[in-house]
Motif scaffolding. Structure first.
Motif, PDB file in Angstrom:
ATOM      1  N   THR A 367       0.778  -1.230   0.000  1.00 15.30           N
ATOM      2  CA  THR A 367       0.000   0.000   0.000  1.00 15.30           C
ATOM      3  C   THR A 367       0.821   1.298   0.000  1.00 15.30           C
ATOM      4  OG1 THR A 367      -1.651  -1.253   1.213  1.00 15.30           O
ATOM      5  CG2 THR A 367      -1.948   1.124   1.115  1.00 15.30           C
ATOM      6  N   GLU A 371       0.444   3.618  -3.406  1.00 13.86           N
ATOM      7  CA  GLU A 371      -0.377   4.829  -3.377  1.00 13.86           C
ATOM      8  C   GLU A 371       0.488   6.065  -3.186  1.00 13.86           C
ATOM      9  OE1 GLU A 371      -3.440   4.619  -4.189  1.00 13.86           O
ATOM     10  OE2 GLU A 371      -3.651   2.451  -4.028  1.00 13.86           O
ATOM     11  N   TRP A 375       0.776   9.459  -5.493  1.00 11.98           N
ATOM     12  CA  TRP A 375       0.366  10.714  -4.842  1.00 11.98           C
ATOM     13  C   TRP A 375       1.487  11.757  -4.998  1.00 11.98           C
ATOM     14  CZ3 TRP A 375      -1.287  11.062   1.055  1.00 11.98           C
ATOM     15  CH2 TRP A 375      -1.968  12.258   1.264  1.00 11.98           C
ATOM     16  N   ARG A 378       1.531  13.000  -8.453  1.00 12.62           N
ATOM     17  CA  ARG A 378       0.419  13.886  -8.790  1.00 12.62           C
ATOM     18  C   ARG A 378       0.600  15.259  -8.164  1.00 12.62           C
ATOM     19  NH1 ARG A 378      -4.472   9.416  -8.800  1.00 12.62           N
ATOM     20  NH2 ARG A 378      -4.274   8.964 -10.999  1.00 12.62           N
ATOM     21  N   ARG A 382       1.176  18.591 -10.265  1.00 13.15           N
ATOM     22  CA  ARG A 382       0.212  19.683 -10.097  1.00 13.15           C
ATOM     23  C   ARG A 382       0.951  20.997  -9.854  1.00 13.15           C
ATOM     24  NH1 ARG A 382      -2.005  20.779  -5.407  1.00 13.15           N
ATOM     25  NH2 ARG A 382      -1.834  18.666  -4.570  1.00 13.15           N
ATOM     26  N   GLN A 402       5.671   8.665   5.061  1.00 13.93           N
ATOM     27  CA  GLN A 402       4.726   7.554   5.262  1.00 13.93           C
ATOM     28  C   GLN A 402       5.081   6.329   4.430  1.00 13.93           C
ATOM     29  OE1 GLN A 402       0.619   8.668   4.764  1.00 13.93           O
ATOM     30  NE2 GLN A 402       0.790  10.354   6.178  1.00 13.93           N
ATOM     31  N   ARG A 406       8.397   1.312   5.434  1.00 14.65           N
ATOM     32  CA  ARG A 406       7.152   0.597   5.748  1.00 14.65           C
ATOM     33  C   ARG A 406       6.723  -0.334   4.618  1.00 14.65           C
ATOM     34  NH1 ARG A 406       3.814   5.684   8.325  1.00 14.65           N
ATOM     35  NH2 ARG A 406       5.385   6.252   9.855  1.00 14.65           N
TER      36      ARG A 406
ATOM     37  N   GLY B 114      -1.122   6.300   8.267  1.00 15.02           N
ATOM     38  CA  GLY B 114      -0.555   6.448   6.927  1.00 15.02           C
ATOM     39  C   GLY B 114      -1.172   5.478   5.951  1.00 15.02           C
ATOM     40  N   GLU B 117      -4.805   6.348   5.208  1.00 15.84           N
ATOM     41  CA  GLU B 117      -4.925   7.488   4.297  1.00 15.84           C
ATOM     42  C   GLU B 117      -4.610   7.070   2.860  1.00 15.84           C
ATOM     43  OE1 GLU B 117      -2.201  10.769   4.987  1.00 15.84           O
ATOM     44  OE2 GLU B 117      -3.695  12.181   4.229  1.00 15.84           O
ATOM     45  N   MET B 118      -3.555   6.274   2.715  1.00 12.40           N
ATOM     46  CA  MET B 118      -3.145   5.822   1.376  1.00 12.40           C
ATOM     47  C   MET B 118      -4.233   4.967   0.719  1.00 12.40           C
ATOM     48  SD  MET B 118       0.049   6.775   0.818  1.00 12.40           S
ATOM     49  CE  MET B 118       1.563   7.219   1.662  1.00 12.40           C
ATOM     50  N   LEU B 119      -4.828   4.060   1.518  1.00 15.04           N
ATOM     51  CA  LEU B 119      -5.839   3.164   0.943  1.00 15.04           C
ATOM     52  C   LEU B 119      -7.071   3.937   0.484  1.00 15.04           C
ATOM     53  CD1 LEU B 119      -5.794   0.069   3.314  1.00 15.04           C
ATOM     54  CD2 LEU B 119      -5.108   0.141   0.920  1.00 15.04           C
ATOM     55  N   LEU B 121      -7.072   6.998  -0.712  1.00 16.98           N
ATOM     56  CA  LEU B 121      -6.804   7.995  -1.758  1.00 16.98           C
ATOM     57  C   LEU B 121      -7.632   7.723  -3.004  1.00 16.98           C
ATOM     58  CD1 LEU B 121      -2.901   8.360  -1.806  1.00 16.98           C
ATOM     59  CD2 LEU B 121      -4.570   9.789  -0.630  1.00 16.98           C
ATOM     60  N   ASN B 122      -7.509   6.504  -3.503  1.00 17.16           N
ATOM     61  CA  ASN B 122      -8.182   6.170  -4.756  1.00 17.16           C
ATOM     62  C   ASN B 122      -9.420   5.316  -4.540  1.00 17.16           C
ATOM     63  OD1 ASN B 122      -6.608   7.359  -7.020  1.00 17.16           O
ATOM     64  ND2 ASN B 122      -4.957   6.327  -5.937  1.00 17.16           N
ATOM     65  N   LYS B 147      -7.237   9.085  10.164  1.00 16.19           N
ATOM     66  CA  LYS B 147      -7.183  10.483  10.610  1.00 16.19           C
ATOM     67  C   LYS B 147      -8.577  11.095  10.664  1.00 16.19           C
ATOM     68  CE  LYS B 147      -2.730  12.322   9.027  1.00 16.19           C
ATOM     69  NZ  LYS B 147      -2.089  11.379   8.104  1.00 16.19           N
ATOM     70  N   ARG B 151      -6.079  14.450   2.846  1.00 19.71           N
ATOM     71  CA  ARG B 151      -5.377  15.614   2.294  1.00 19.71           C
ATOM     72  C   ARG B 151      -5.276  15.513   0.786  1.00 19.71           C
ATOM     73  NH1 ARG B 151       0.000  15.145   5.734  1.00 19.71           N
ATOM     74  NH2 ARG B 151      -0.420  12.942   5.323  1.00 19.71           N
ATOM     75  N   TYR B 152      -6.012  14.578   0.235  1.00 22.81           N
ATOM     76  CA  TYR B 152      -5.884  14.315  -1.195  1.00 22.81           C
ATOM     77  C   TYR B 152      -6.806  15.229  -1.976  1.00 22.81           C
ATOM     78  CZ  TYR B 152      -5.227  11.426  -5.368  1.00 22.81           C
ATOM     79  OH  TYR B 152      -4.901  10.950  -6.617  1.00 22.81           O
ATOM     80  N   VAL B 153      -6.257  16.015  -2.893  1.00 23.49           N
ATOM     81  CA  VAL B 153      -7.093  16.927  -3.680  1.00 23.49           C
ATOM     82  C   VAL B 153      -7.026  16.607  -5.171  1.00 23.49           C
ATOM     83  CG1 VAL B 153      -6.908  18.819  -2.033  1.00 23.49           C
ATOM     84  CG2 VAL B 153      -5.211  18.622  -3.852  1.00 23.49           C
ATOM     85  N   ASP B 154      -6.203  15.602  -5.515  1.00 23.98           N
ATOM     86  CA  ASP B 154      -6.025  15.311  -6.938  1.00 23.98           C
ATOM     87  C   ASP B 154      -7.089  14.321  -7.431  1.00 23.98           C
ATOM     88  OD1 ASP B 154      -3.279  16.679  -7.525  1.00 23.98           O
ATOM     89  OD2 ASP B 154      -3.076  15.688  -5.582  1.00 23.98           O
ATOM     90  N   GLU B 155      -7.023  14.044  -8.706  1.00 22.14           N
ATOM     91  CA  GLU B 155      -8.024  13.175  -9.303  1.00 22.14           C
ATOM     92  C   GLU B 155      -7.834  11.724  -8.865  1.00 22.14           C
ATOM     93  OE1 GLU B 155      -9.149  12.576 -13.847  1.00 22.14           O
ATOM     94  OE2 GLU B 155      -8.621  14.649 -13.356  1.00 22.14           O
ATOM     95  N   LYS B 156      -8.934  11.019  -8.701  1.00 22.01           N
ATOM     96  CA  LYS B 156      -8.842   9.604  -8.326  1.00 22.01           C
ATOM     97  C   LYS B 156      -8.735   8.733  -9.572  1.00 22.01           C
ATOM     98  CE  LYS B 156     -11.372   9.904  -3.981  1.00 22.01           C
ATOM     99  NZ  LYS B 156     -11.427   8.952  -2.884  1.00 22.01           N
TER     100      LYS B 156
END
Lengths: 449, 552
Positions: A367, A371, A375, A378, A382, A402, A406, B114, B117-119, B121-122, B147, B151-156
């Motif tokens: 993960t 991801e 991120w 992106r 951006r 993060q 890990r 962490g 949050e990562m999982l 995102l998309n 959390k 904090r993700y603002v980009d496209e999925k």
């Protein structure tokens, strides 16, 4: 004292008229080291390599002799030798030179190693893009077999070992040893979890396996030629032999330079060997050992203590070219693929480029790396297209934090380290880029190419 | 009753507190046993370790030892703990003596935050329309360990939303967290490797290999083990929110394996059947075919009322007619491996009282070596234990000639369609027939009295599986209006009290001594089967069963 090259690996291949055929190699003293090795007991060959202090050239710099010692002999299973020739680290092009110009040197090292660890079978995993290189190797293997250096009954020793050249499918992660093994077994190149899958215990087909970098094996040939104790005298204590520096990017004379470990500095490499920056430019930063190592900024001071206790206070130019010194400066010698960045480069674009690479190359198994890499890519993209926010700078660092440490394999570190090192060092420049690009000013105020 | 030897306990330290755990067990399981949750997605106790979700990262340490002497190094009188520099996955760790674990440290918390949050995102975050909502690990752990904001603002990423993987499984790739549980299940458990990932990185997509589909009889287990709403049951999809459903423990009647199940129902209607973990019987799996059995409840051929000579009537009238037939004598009884232990005992008792011969036909067929055995009834062993039959294989030839010769003049048939077992309708017309059945068939068509039976979902009872494991199940939904459980008809025929049935059973059936329906443990209890050790049974090797003489 001005530094000079000490070609060991590249000694022959640079000679005019040197060719890849076996007769030419034998004329230059080829396969003598193998004869020497086969006259010794396998354990004695391992011992020589251990004494030599040779460290792996694949990036992690792990002592080769120690790696061989980890081989699980008790299991009773056959063991395998895998040659990692999947050279795919951006900025790295040293193994390609050996494969294309002096394949027998590597094959000799391979044969010695196979003898030393008594491998049942050798696999050469070659980067998929090295299509021609694979053909060269196959021809070279046929030549070596015909002369009894490989294959059946090597040099009359009674020991036989066959070689298979396996072309990769074009994936960066398959250069990671366990990902490579999975790929070699015909599966998706997902790195394995360690524990339990340490290759020396559970490698190819769950048998004990040694995975060595192509150059490392070429070095093994020289260890046997010199003898372990003599080889250890080349370079400095703790890092013996030569390092091949593949300098790319914005310098006058990019290229491959083979230098005795610790016997020159980055300053000498960049100015004396590579001729300094391009006309009218100044150096800004280097990525010292392939794109995954941490970036070094010109103007930084590096202070600390070496493993031998010696204190240092260096500018970037003063850092000696050996793995301990470079590691002490917070980065790594890696593969020696130094990428040079000068003042024409806007750092966010360099970072965005690197992030895009890692996002494209992550296998997607675990993960944080899967991801996190996308991120990061992106966010940095951006920023370059004008959509950056001031908070993105700390966000980039947070995402990287993060990921590192890990994940299943070191790709997590490869994703994180460029960001973790570049963001604190170039924070002001990033903030400036964000603001300018937000306002539609995409023209760098820096010197343009 | 057979008891297991207890494995040795060792001491581990969790957040500074010493705990006793079973030596060598997986750290995630060991911690769960002592009430400590380690959140995880990819880990499943019955599958191989993948270690890819990274949700179970913890800090691990062990006592440091002096390299020269191998003595434990002490610090303030206590062993000095060497903590690993990086967090490690609990799922790939087995407990060892002196292991130190931090579950509550800022580092561990940060790891979980962490990964969560990562999982997300998309992830499409379409919980309001997702079938998994309410039993979704991603939902639960995001609430517990996340959390609470992104904090993700980009496209999925966009991925296929409705892929047909096979006849029973539909995939929503956007929800998939790529944990690979389903892939490992198909490869290692179902031995039908058809699933895999294509593309790379965050664009990884679960799919079937070209030209293949997920149609093995265990495909729905992938839906059960999917920690998110990616793999959905095509049958259950969009039918009901899971939190409205009542869960009832039950036993699958498909074969003598006796797969433990859970019936999910609401307001008397069953929506799905899922496996219930029993490590001695079915682990966490069940066959797809067993999950469809609830459809028999509302089947068009269901018998919902009693009848006498083809005319619908009240249960009372039908019962009285049946009693009269039984009393008229010359009775034979056809029992069934589909009856419960309780019903079989009542039949056996009735047979004794009327000196009736009893027959329990075997229903054998193909097994799959997993969870469907060669004996396609759930309780043939029960017929042996209760004395309803003495043999493993019985046919109805003797009964046939008894009818021909006039020795048998009345016949009580429970849950068997004897016309498929060698008794023709014409032969049946020579005797007075009482049938207790759930569904219309050629036997019910010719019977003088038909009493409506209840399905396994509508009654309580117990079965004895091929391991001679007594397992109980309880009623999940009410039967059709006016119907009674088989046991109440049979008890009244035999003149016994249903409520004290288990007292009788415990008293008269030696193998069941000391037991009662309410006392049977959740995972069943193995009874003494030495009395039947000379019999030959049709079952071959199964997931948790090996026939006598075959090493497991």
């Amino acid at each position: 004292m001005s530094a000079v090259e000490r070609p060991l690996i590249y000694a022959n291949l640079r000679k005019p008229g040197y060719s890849i055929d076996i007769d030419c190699y034998i004329k230059h003293g080829g396969y003598e080291a193998l004869k020497k090795a086969v006259a010794m007991k396998p354990d004695e060959v391992c011992k020589e390599v251990e004494i030599s202090g040779l460290r792996g050239r694949g990036g992690a710099g792990f002592p080769t002799g120690m790696k061989w010692k980890f081989l699980d002999r008790k299991s009773g299973k056959p063991c395998y030798l895998v040659v990692n020739a999947d050279e795919s680290e951006p900025g790295t092009f040293k193994d390609r030179q050996i494969i294309y110009k002096d394949p027998h040197q590597m094959l000799e090292g391979i044969a010695i190693t196979a003898w030393a660890i008594q491998a049942k079978q050798i696999f050469i995993y070659i980067r998929g893009e090295f299509q021609h290189g694979a053909k060269i190797l196959e021809n070279a293997i046929a030549e070596a077999k015909a002369k009894g250096f490989l294959g059946n009954n090597i040099l009359g020793s009674g020991y036989s070992c066959d070689v298979v050249v396996h072309r990769g499918g074009g994936c960066y992660v398959c250069g990671e040893e366990t990902g490579l093994i999975e790929s070699l077994e015909g599966k998706r190149g997902y790195p394995r979890i360690k524990p339990p899958y340490f290759p020396a215990v559970l490698g190819v087909y769950n048998c004990p396996t040694i995975v060595n970098n192509a150059e490392t094996l070429a070095q093994v040939k020289h260890v046997l030629t010199f003898g372990g104790a003599e080889f250890a005298k080349i370079g400095i204590p703790g890092d013996s032999g030569t390092h091949i520096w593949g300098v790319s990017g914005l310098v006058k004379r990019p290229g491959l330079y083979e230098i005795e470990a610790g016997k020159a500095t980055f300053g000498q490499l960049l100015y004396d060997f590579c001729g300094g920056p391009l006309e009218g430019r100044t150096f800004k930063a280097i990525i010292p050992g392939g794109s995954s190592t941490k970036i070094l900024k010109f103007g930084e001071r590096f202070k600390g203590k070496l493993p031998n206790g010696q204190e240092f206070d260096w500018a970037l130019e003063d850092i000696p070219l050996d793995s301990n010194s470079i590691a002490a400066c917070g980065t790594g010698l890696g593969t020696g693929g130094t990428i040079v960045i000068d003042d024409s480069v806007e750092m966010i674009q360099a970072l965005s480029n690197l992030n895009a690479f890692y996002a494209h190359e992550t296998c997607g198994q675990c993960t944080p790396c899967r991801e996190g890499s996308l991120w990061l890519s992106r966010v940095s993209k951006r920023i370059t297209t004008g959509g950056g926010l001031e908070s993105d700078v700390s966000l980039l660092l947070d995402i990287a934090n993060q990921v590192a440490g890990r994940t299943i394999c070191a790709h997590g570190e490869a994703v994180a380290w460029p960001v973790q090192s570049a963001v604190p060092k170039f924070k002001d420049e990033y903030l400036d880029s964000i603001k300018r690009r937000q306002n539609g000013d995409f023209v760098s105020p820096l010197k343009l190419i | 009753m057979v008891t297991d030897n207890k494995p040795p306990l060792i001491s581990i330290n969790v957040d500074g507190v010493e705990h006793q755990v079973v030596a060598g067990t997986n750290l995630v399981d060991a911690l769960a046993k002592i009430g400590k949750e380690v959140p995880h997605y990819c880990y499943h106790p019955k599958l191989t370790i993948a270690g890819n979700c990274r949700m179970c990262l913890v800090e691990l340490g062990s006592p440091m030892r002096d390299r020269a002497t191998n003595e434990v190094i002490l610090e303030n009188g206590k062993p000095k703990i060497g903590w690993q520099p990086k967090p490690a996955i609990a799922c790939a760790t087995n407990v060892s003596p002196g292991l130190h674990v931090k579950l509550d440290s800022p580092e561990v918390k940060a790891c979980r935050e962490g990964v969560t949050e990562m999982l997300l995102l998309n992830h499409p975050l379409d919980c309001p329309i997702c079938d998994q909502a309410g039993e979704c690990k991603l939902q639960e752990f995001s609430a517990e360990y996340g959390k609470g904001y992104s904090r993700y603002v980009d496209e999925k990423n966009a991925k296929p939303k409705k892929t047909r993987l096979g006849p029973r499984v539909t995939l929503d790739d956007e929800r998939c967290i790529l944990c690979s549980r389903c892939v490992r299940f198909c490869n290692d458990i179902a031995k039908d490797p058809v699933l895999g990932f294509v593309n790379r990185g965050s664009f990884n997509t679960l799919t079937c290999f070209p030209g293949k589909e997920l149609n093995n009889n265990y495909s729905l287990n992938t839906v059960d083990i999917c920690p998110v709403g990616a793999l959905t049951s095509t049958d259950f999809r969009f039918k009901m929110r899971v939190w409205f459903l009542k869960k009832t423990p039950s036993i699958c009647t498909e074969s003598s394996v006796g797969v433990n199940t859970t019936i999910w129902s609401r307001e008397g209607k069953i929506y799905r059947i899922t496996p219930r973990q029993n490590d001695a019987v079915n682990d966490t799996w069940m066959a797809d075919s067993g999950r469809e059995l609830y459809k028999q409840v509302e089947d068009a051929h269901r018998i919902t009322s009693a009848s006498v000579k083809g005319t619908k009537t009240s249960v009372d009238i039908a019962f009285n007619t049946a009693s009269e037939i039984i009393k008229s004598g010359h009775l034979a009884i056809v029992g069934s491996g589909h009856l419960t232990v309780e019903e079989q005992y009542l039949l056996s008792d009735l047979a004794k009282k009327h000196s009736a011969k009893t027959y329990v036909p075997a229903h054998t067929g193909k097994g799959d070596g997993m969870l469907i055995s060669e004996d396609h009834t759930p309780n043939f062993r029960g017929a042996l234990v209760t004395g309803l039959t003495q043999n493993a294989a019985v046919d109805l030839k003797a009964l046939s000639s008894d009818i021909e010769s006039g020795k048998v003049k009345s016949l009580l048939i429970c849950r068997e369609d004897v016309t498929t077992l060698g008794l023709s309708a014409q032969l049946l017309s020579k005797v007075r027939v009482i049938v207790i059945a759930t569904h219309k068939n050629a036997t019910t068509d010719t019977a003088e009295v038909v009493l409506p039976g209840l399905t396994v979902f509508e009654r309580s009872g117990s079965f004895i599986n091929c391991q001679f494991r007594l397992q109980s199940f309880v009623q999940a939904i009410p039967g059709p209006a006016g119907t009674l459980p088989d046991s109440s008809y049979l008890a009244r025929f035999a003149g016994l009290n249903v409520n004290s049935l288990w007292k009788e059973l415990a008293q008269h059936v030696p193998a069941l001594a000391g037991l009662a329906h309410g006392k049977i443990p959740e995972d069943g209890v193995v009874i003494d089967s030495s009395k039947w050790s000379s019999l030959t049974f049709p079952e071959g090797r199964l997931l948790k069963f090996a026939p006598a003489g075959v090493t497991a």
